[in-house]
Structure formats: structure tokens, C-alpha cells
Design an enzyme around this catalytic site. Structure first.
Site, PDB file in Angstrom:
ATOM      1  N   CYS A  15       4.908   3.563   3.167  1.00 11.19           N
ATOM      2  CA  CYS A  15       5.012   2.736   4.369  1.00 11.19           C
ATOM      3  C   CYS A  15       3.665   2.675   5.084  1.00 11.19           C
ATOM      4  O   CYS A  15       3.113   3.714   5.459  1.00 11.19           O
ATOM      5  CB  CYS A  15       6.080   3.317   5.294  1.00 11.19           C
ATOM      6  SG  CYS A  15       6.142   2.577   6.936  1.00 11.19           S
ATOM      7  N   GLY A  16       3.135   1.471   5.291  1.00  7.63           N
ATOM      8  CA  GLY A  16       1.851   1.304   5.963  1.00  7.63           C
ATOM      9  C   GLY A  16       1.849   1.851   7.379  1.00  7.63           C
ATOM     10  O   GLY A  16       0.879   2.481   7.806  1.00  7.63           O
TER      11      GLY A  16
END
Length: 137
Positions: A11-12
Site C-alpha cells: 500500500c502506497g
């Protein structure tokens, strides 16, 4: 200061939050919650510490949210917890816990208020620059 992040490395937002914590001089305890999900009691504690309803911690995108019918308001908190425990990807992230508080850090710069010495300049993976007092633009 003890900092704990419930992290998903895919997840960024979670990666940016972790990087902001480290840029602030902290070495957090990193819990990759997809491999090591919190217990029911721990999940309840985190939700209570954040002061949010159980439903507010549900993640829809990239999860079985729709297939399970979780949009139905008839689901009880206990049923929602059951779903999150069975499918940890339903737990929104990143959750950060420090002595200053516990928060779902979406957007990632929300973490800065939880840190003793937050970075005042940070460039996110997408090139967005976060600057200023407490790191907020």
C-alpha cells in the site's frame, strides 16, 4: 517514544506513512497485519483508541467488501469484526499507535501529529511534497 504501525507494504499510503515515521527519527515496530493480524481484542482496542466506529475501519477497495455484502447496514459490529478477522485485507491501513494517540493515517501526513519530532519536509512516492509546521501544507 514507541511507535507501532500496522502496515501493508503493498500500500502506497502505508509505505509513505512508514517513511515519514522514519524520516522523523523514529524506528517503529512494524506489524505486517496481513501476515500477523491483530486479535479481536486488539482490534477492539485500536478502534476504541481511534474513537471511530467499527465500520469506519473497513476498507472497500481491493477487498471482498462488496462480495460479502458489507455495505448492508444490518451488519453488527461483532459481525464486522468477524469479517475483518477472517479477511484482514478489510482492515484499513495504516494504523499508527504512539503515546500521542492512535490514528488511521489516511492521508499519510496525519501521522505527523502523532510524532514528537515530525519531519518538516517529505516527498511522497507520487512526488507530492509535504512541508511546514507538523508537516502539513
Amino acid at each position: 517514544m514507541t511507535v507501532t504501525i500496522y502496515h501493508n507494504p503493498d500500500c502506497g499510503t502505508s509505505r509513505n506513512t512508514l517513511a515519514m515515521i522514519k524520516a522523523s527519527g523514529e524506528e517503529p515496530v512494524v506489524i505486517e497485519y496481513l501476515q500477523h493480524p491483530p486479535s479481536r481484542d486488539r482490534l477492539r482496542q485500536l478502534i476504541a483508541a481511534m474513537g471511530i466506529p467499527v465500520r469506519a475501519l473497513l476498507r472497500e477497495k481491493g477487498t471482498p467488501y462488496a462480495e460479502l455484502g458489507l455495505a448492508d447496514p444490518e451488519w453488527t459490529d461483532e459481525q464486522l469484526l468477524d469479517a475483518m478477522l477472517e479477511h484482514p485485507i478489510l482492515i484499513n491501513r495504516p494504523i499508527v499507535e504512539t503515546p500521542r494517540g492512535t490514528r488511521l493515517c489516511r492521508p499519510s501526513e496525519l501521522v505527523l501529529d502523532l510524532l514528537d519530532h515530525p519531519a518538516t519536509h517529505f516527498t511522497k512516492e507520487d512526488g507530492e511534497v509535504v512541508t511546514g509546521d507538523r508537516g502539513i501544507k
